[in-house]
Design an enzyme around this catalytic site. Sequence first.
Site, mmCIF file in Angstrom:
data_model
loop_
_atom_site.group_PDB
_atom_site.id
_atom_site.type_symbol
_atom_site.label_atom_id
_atom_site.label_comp_id
_atom_site.label_asym_id
_atom_site.label_seq_id
_atom_site.Cartn_x
_atom_site.Cartn_y
_atom_site.Cartn_z
ATOM 1 C CG ASP A 70 18.092 109.596 35.910
ATOM 2 O OD1 ASP A 70 18.957 109.462 36.193
ATOM 3 O OD2 ASP A 70 17.927 111.087 35.990
ATOM 4 C CG HIS A 215 13.529 109.113 32.723
ATOM 5 N ND1 HIS A 215 13.915 110.135 32.065
ATOM 6 C CD2 HIS A 215 13.693 109.557 33.985
ATOM 7 C CE1 HIS A 215 13.981 111.254 32.606
ATOM 8 N NE2 HIS A 215 13.875 110.956 33.696
#
Length: 259
Positions: A70, A215
């Site tokens: 993400d 991430h």
Amino acid sequence: MSSPFIGRARSTATALAITLALAALGGCASYDVTSPKDARDNAKSGDAKNGEASGTVDCRKAKCVALTFDGGPSEPTPHLLDVLKQKHVHATFFLQGRGHVAKYPGTVRRMAAEGHEVADHTWTHKVLTDLDPAEIRQELSSVQDSIAKITGHRPDLMRPPEGRTDEKVSKVCRELGLAQILWSVTAKDYQTNDTALITKRVLDQTRPDGIILLHDRYPGTIPAVPGIINTLRSRGYTLVTVSQLLAPAAPEPGMVYRP
């Protein structure tokens, strides 16, 4: 309280109707959610994108887990792409617009060229349930438009910031052709740069048909990826994109997919 989509025909026959009480509004709302396994098991003939989603992996037979990232792309993302290329792994990247897609279009282009799945994570990472429909549409369509200009492909997957969604968000997603993808594994790598801890959290939580959330912009994450891949493979897992995990089902706009 309203009945959750009774009588509505759905391409995923076993989609569960989830009814959420909205205490602040004194009302109720509903949206549809299903698991990747249920989506696969109930796929109709011809649902898959002409084999594009499934590729050479059949997650009805293989022990699959989807690897997702993400909030990128960011400065370290090319290094992550190098790692994934070396390991022969394709991932799904949920990209943020402002400061990311707009700043690193070359990295987005490389993701698509190397076979990764490029998806939508809103323009400014606002919590969508706090916005009105026009604002939700702007947050999502701006990223779709930007990615389409760079790659020639308009994303059909999105991930809501903080995983927060509701009927209002789902309606806009249906209109934009976006399926909503949640997760089952999180290392909370936004809280720590400890690569060993990130690795342990992922490995401890991973189960078949899961979706891993990481991430790529946090310092401890990319160094953890090779070990995560190696260990999961040693445990019999095949690492796939989200669309490969769902295949032969095609992602349904508005649907929430949650392992």
